[in-house]
Design an enzyme around this catalytic site. Structure first.
Site, PDB file in Angstrom:
ATOM      1  N   ASP A 539       0.736  -1.252  -0.094  1.00  0.00           N
ATOM      2  CA  ASP A 539       0.031   0.044  -0.033  1.00  0.00           C
ATOM      3  C   ASP A 539       0.893   1.254  -0.052  1.00  0.00           C
ATOM      4  OD1 ASP A 539       0.694  -0.797   2.495  1.00  0.00           O
ATOM      5  OD2 ASP A 539      -0.630   0.706   3.356  1.00  0.00           O
ATOM      6  N   GLU A 540       0.171   2.255  -0.491  1.00  0.00           N
ATOM      7  CA  GLU A 540       0.625   3.827  -0.281  1.00  0.00           C
ATOM      8  C   GLU A 540       2.131   3.853  -0.721  1.00  0.00           C
ATOM      9  OE1 GLU A 540      -2.012   5.744   3.230  1.00  0.00           O
ATOM     10  OE2 GLU A 540      -0.183   4.729   4.153  1.00  0.00           O
TER      11      GLU A 540
END
Length: 855
Positions: A539-540
Site C-alpha cells: 500500500d501507499e
C-alpha cells in the site's frame, strides 16, 4: 506550496545571553526548567484543509540560550509537515517523517532567562485532536547527550499542548463546513438518556452471550457445576480439554480432572460422528442435569463451544465453589470464515505480553485471524536469523542523524532508545506467540510491508552493507541491499518520508524478500503451525518512487520484459513477490491499492499463480469513489476481507472530541456502537456520512454512477478490525483503543442479526441495548480480571441553577463526581445540588474509569 511564517518575540536580553551551554548539567537544567508548548490557533482558514498553529519556548530555567549560530538545536515531533523556513534568526526544518529541527543562525538574538519565543506556522491538514501532538521534544548542544524538555516528557497532553476549546480550534474547513460538531457534555447527556427498552434480568444477561449464537433454546431447570466436575476428552481433543481444564481451575480455584472414562458430572468434548455434515468451526452445546456435552465439527468448533460455556459462567469477584448454569441447547456456526484483527506494532512496539493477551481475548470472542503488521518506516519488529541489523538498528529509534546505531526518532519516542515504541519480538518470542495462537485456534498472518513503508528495512540493510564493505566483503554486502547510491528519485509519502521505497529493480531486493519469507516459514514450522499466507502490504507507494533510479532505467531499457516505464515497476514487483511466495507454496495477501491496475480496476487474478490471493479492502472514503472496491475484487476472483477505514479502524477516536485519541482521516469517530452496526452483507448501507459529516442518502447519486453489486459472494471471506499505532505509544493506550470495539467486531463477524440491514428498527436498537448491558455486566469485568485494560465512554451532564444531572452511555456504569478537582470522588446516584463552581464527573466500572468531564 504551503507557506510557513515565524514571528519571534524575544523578552529582555541579558548579557548572559552571550554565554553558551557548555556542560551536561547546564543542558539538563535548561531542559528541565524551560517549557515547550504547542497550540492550534485556527483550522478555519481561507484555504481549505489548512491550519495555523504555534510553538512557544518559555525559558524558566537558570540558563539563557546564547545568541548567534550557537551549536544547539531543538528537535520536535510533529505529524504535520512544516516546510523549511528561516525567520528572525531561527531556521525551522523538516528532517524525515514527523521529526523537525529548530536551529539558530547568526541573526538570532538569544533567549534570556524569563523570556519566551513563539513560532507561528501554517500547515495542513487540520489539527483538532490533542493526540495529533507528540511528546518528548528535546534539545542537543555541543555533542552532549540530548535532554528532553521535562514538560513534554509525558503522556498528559495538558502539560505541553494548549487547550482546544474555541470553534476555530475544534472545527475543520472541509467541504461546505464541518458538520461533526465537537461533542459537549450537554449533548452527550441528552444522547445518553435512558431509553424505553427494558433491562435484561440476571438470567437473561447470563444467557445473552457474545457473540450471539445462531440458535439457543432454553430448557426448564438449571445445572450446578463445581470443581468436582470432570472434563471428559479424547486424545484428539487433548489440547482443547487442557484449555477448558485450566480455565475452570482458575474459576473454581481447585483441581479439575481430565479423564477419558465417562460418568456423571462431566463436561464431555467430542467431534461429530454423525453422517450429516456440519459446517467448519460449528458446534453444539447441550447442558443437561448432570452432563454437559460440547460437540464440534472440528477441534475449532469444540473450542468455540468451550468459549460459549465459559461465557455462561457468572462473573465473580473471587474464586467460587459452585455455580448454576441454565439448561439449554446451543446450535452455532460462524457467519464468516475470516474473523480478524490487524495490529500494527511496526510504528510503536507495545511488548510481548500485550500481544499474548490480545490472542486470548480474540479467542474468547471467536476471532480467528491475527494480522501482524510487523514492519514499518518507523520500525522492524521481528528478529530474522542472519540479518541482525533489522532489529539491532531497525527496532530502535533515538537521536542519531547518521542512523548507524538506530533509526531517526519518530512518533514521540524522543532521543533515547529507552523511549516509547522501541523493541521487537525475538525469534523465540515469535515462535511462542505462534504456539499461543495455535492453542487458541488463531492463524497468524505476518505482514512485511513492501515496497513502500519500508524505511526501517532499508536503513538496516544499509548498515549491513556498510559493515560488510568495511570488512572487505563487497559481494555479501550487496546481497540484501534495498537501495542504490545514485538514486535521485524525488517523492514524499503520506507520512512525510522521501526514502522509504525499496528499489524494485535490484535483484538484491528479491533476495531480501525470499530470505525473510524463508525465515518466517521456518519459524512457523518450528512452532508447529506452517505458514499458509504471506501478507506483502503493497500500500501507499509514493508517486515518484524509482523515477531517478539508474537500476530502473537499465531495467526499462531491456526489451520484452514487460517493463516499459516507471508505471510498470510496481506491478513488476508485485508479480515477482507473488511468484516467490507461490514457489514456496504460499497464498498471498495485500492491501487493496497494492493490487489495483488502475483506480477502478484490479489486476487480473489469473496473473498470480498463488493458490489464494487475499485483499484487505480498506480505502472506502465514500465520496472519493473507492467504497465499492470490496465488490470489485470479489467479482474479479480475489478473496476479500472487508477492512473499511470508515467503520473498522480502531485507531480512530471513540467520540468527536479533542481529548479522544486517534487519527480521523476516514471518519470523525468510530465508537463501539458504530462497529456493532456495521453491516458487511450490505456494504453500501454503511455509507452514512461523508468526511465533513454530510448525510449520504443516495451513494450512487453522490458518485454519479451505478454501484457494482456482489456477484461472487463466495469470495467474501469476512471482516477485520484494524489498529494502526501512530498515536498509540503504550500497552495501556493500545488496550483502550482495542476494547470493547473488538467485542462488537466479533459480534458482527460471527453472527448475522435478523434486523440487518435496518439499524433503525426497534429490533436493532433493542439488540444494541442488550449487547451494551452484557458488556458492562460480564465482558468488561472479565477483561479486567484478565489484566486487560479497556475504554469507558465518559458521562454526559448538565447543570441548571446548581442542579447537576448526569447520564451514562451503557446501562450499569457507575457515575462518580468530585467537587474538589479530583482529590476525592463520590458516587452519583440521583440528581444532586452542588454549590461549588467546579464539578468533575467520570464513568466507572471496577478499577477502570473514563476520562473526566468538567462542568
Amino acid at each position: 506550496m504551503r507557506q510557513i511564517y515565524i514571528l519571534i518575540f524575544i523578552g529582555f536580553i541579558s548579557l548572559n545571553c552571550k554565554a553558551a551551554i557548555n556542560s551536561q548539567s547546564e543542558l539538563a537544567n535548561f531542559a528541565n526548567g524551560a517549557e515547550l508548548w504547542f497550540a492550534v490557533e485556527s483550522n478555519l482558514l481561507a484555504e481549505p484543509g489548512t491550519f495555523k498553529g504555534s510553538i512557544s519556548l518559555i525559558n524558566k530555567s537558570a540558563h539563557p540560550l546564547p545568541g548567534g549560530s550557537a551549536d544547539w538545536s531543538i528537535y520536535l515531533h510533529m505529524v504535520r509537515r512544516l516546510n523549511s523556513t528561516e525567520q528572525a534568526g531561527l531556521t525551522l526544518q523538516h528532517i524525515q517523517g514527523d521529526l523537525h529541527r529548530i536551529s539558530p543562525t547568526e541573526d538570532f538574538k538569544g533567549l534570556a532567562v524569563g523570556a519566551q519565543s513563539q513560532l507561528h506556522f501554517h500547515s495542513a491538514p487540520w489539527i483538532i485532536s490533542y493526540s495529533d501532538f507528540m511528546p518528548r521534544a528535546f534539545i542537543v548542544a555541543h555533542g552532549l547527550t540530548p535532554e528532553i524538555f521535562a514538560n513534554t516528557d509525558s503522556e498528559d497532553f495538558s502539560r505541553f499542548v494548549r487547550p482546544l476549546t474555541k470553534p476555530q480550534q475544534l472545527l475543520r474547513n472541509i467541504g461546505d463546513g464541518d458538520k461533526f460538531a465537537t461533542m459537549t457534555n450537554q449533548q452527550r447527556y441528552k444522547q445518553q438518556l435512558p431509553t424505553d427498552e427494558p433491562l435484561l434480568t440476571d438470567t437473561q444477561l447470563q444467557q445473552r452471550i457474545i457473540p450471539t449464537p445462531q440458535q439457543s433454546q432454553t430448557q426448564p431447570g438449571s445445572t450446578t457445576i463445581s470443581s468436582q466436575w470432570q472434563v471428559n476428552v479424547s486424545a484428539a481433543l487433548e489440547q482443547e480439554g487442557q484449555y477448558l481444564q485450566q480455565q475452570l481451575q482458575q474459576y473454581f480455584d481447585g483441581d479439575i480432572a481430565l479423564v477419558q472414562a465417562k460418568r456423571k458430572q462431566q463436561i464431555r468434548l467430542a467431534l461429530s460422528q454423525t453422517d450429516e455434515r456440519m459446517a467448519a468451526e460449528s458446534y453444539t452445546l447441550q447442558i443437561n442435569a448432570d452432563v454437559i456435552e460440547i460437540t464440534g465439527a472440528d477441534s475449532a468448533g469444540v473450542f468455540y463451544g468451550i468459549q460459549s460455556l465459559l461465557a455462561l459462567l457468572p462473573v465473580t469477584e473471587r474464586a467460587t465453589t459452585k455455580v448454576r448454569l441454565p439448561r439449554l441447547q446451543i446450535i452455532d456456526q460462524p457467519r464468516y470464515q475470516w474473523r480478524g484483527m490487524h495490529y500494527d506494532m511496526g510504528r510503536n512496539f507495545h511488548g510481548f505480553d500485550v500481544t499474548l493477551r490480545l490472542i486470548e481475548q480474540m479467542a474468547r470472542y471467536k476471532l480467528n485471524k491475527l494480522h501482524l503488521h510487523l514492519t514499518e518506516d518507523e520500525g522492524w519488529r521481528l528478529e530474522i536469523p542472519g540479518l541482525p541489523e533489522l532489529t539491532e538498528l531497525g527496532a530502535f529509534r533515538c537521536f542519531d542523524l547518521t542512523e548507524q546505531h538506530c533509526l531517526l526518532t519518530q512518533l514521540g519516542t524522543g532521543p533515547h532508545t529507552s523511549g516509547s515504541g522501541n523493541g521487537y519480538y525475538s525469534h523465540e518470542q515469535y515462535i511462542q506467540l505462534l504456539r499461543h495462537a495455535r492453542a487458541h485456534h488463531i492463524e497468524v498472518i505476518p505482514e512485511i510491508d513492501l515496497p513502500g513503508h519500508a524505511r526501517a528495512a532499508i536503513k538496516a540493510m544499509e548498515a549491513r552493507y556498510q559493515r560488510l564493505n568495511l570488512a572487505e566483503q563487497p559481494e555479501q554486502a550487496n546481497h540484501y541491499r534495498l537501495t542504490e547510491e545514485h538514486d535521485q528519485s524525488d517523492y514524499l509519502t503520506v507520512q512525510n518520508y522521501n526514502d522509504n521505497s525499496v528499489n524494485v529493480c535490484l535483484e538484491s531486493s528479491y533476495q531480501f524478500v525470499d530470505k525473510v519469507v524463508g525465515e518466517l516459514q521456518q519459524m512457523h514450522l518450528d512452532a508447529g503451525t506452517p505458514l499458509r499466507l504471506f501478507h506483502m502490504g503493497g500500500d501507499e507507494v509514493a508517486k515518484g518512487s524509482w523515477q531517478g533510479s539508474p537500476a530502473c532505467q537499465q531495467l526499462i531499457a531491456i526489451p520484452d520484459n514487460g517493463v516499459n516505464s516507471v508505471a510498470d515497476l510496481k506491478p513488476y514487483f508485485i508479480n515477482r513477490v507473488a511468484e516467490l511466495a507461490a514457489q514456496r507454496g504460499l497464498a498471498l495477501a495485500a492491501w487493496e491499492d497494492g493490487l489495483m491496475a488502475t483506480p477502478a480496476q484490479p489486476f487480473a487474478r489469473e496473473q498470480f499463480k498463488n493458490p489464494q490471493v487475499v485483499v484487505n479492502a480498506w480505502d472506502n472514503i465514500w465520496e472519493w469513489g473507492y467504497g465499492d472496491r470490496a465488490y470489485l475484487f470479489a467479482n474479479a476472483g480475489y478473496d476479500v476481507v472487508q477492512s473499511p477505514g470508515t467503520n473498522l479502524y480502531f485507531d480512530h477516536p471513540q467520540e468527536a472530541h479533542p481529548a479522544e485519541r486517534g487519527y480521523y482521516w476516514a471518519a470523525r469517530y468510530t465508537d463501539t456502537e458504530k462497529v456493532f452496526f456495521y453491516r458487511p452483507d450490505h456494504l453500501y448501507h454503511n455509507a452514512e456520512f461523508t468526511r465533513d459529516g454530510s448525510a449520504i442518502t443516495d451513494l450512487a447519486a453522490l458518485l454519479g454512477r451505478e454501484l457494482p453489486q456482489l456477484e461472487k459472494p463466495q469470495h467474501m471471506l469476512g471482516i477485520q478490525g484494524q489498529l494502526w499505532s501512530e498515536t498509540v505509544r503504550t500497552a495501556a493506550q493500545l488496550e483502550q483503543m482495542l476494547y470493547p470495539r473488538l467485542i462488537a467486531l466479533a459480534e458482527r463477524a460471527w453472527h448475522k442479526a435478523s434486523w440487518e440491514p435496518d439499524k433503525a428498527s426497534s429490533a436493532a436498537r433493542n439488540d444494541w441495548h442488550q449487547f451494551s448491558q452484557r458488556l458492562v455486566s460480564y465482558e468488561l469485568p472479565k477483561l479486567q480480571r484478565s489484566n486487560s485494560g479497556h475504554y469507558l465512554p465518559p458521562p454526559g451532564a448538565i447543570r441548571d441553577n446548581g442542579i447537576v444531572k448526569a447520564s451514562t452511555a451503557w446501562p450499569g456504569l457507575t457515575i462518580e463526581y468530585s467537587v474538589d478537582q479530583g482529590q476525592s470522588w463520590q458516587r452519583y446516584q440521583q440528581v444532586i445540588t452542588v454549590v461549588q463552581q467546579h464539578v468533575w464527573l467520570r464513568s466507572r466500572l471496577g478499577e477502570v474509569s473514563s476520562r473526566v468531564i468538567k462542568l
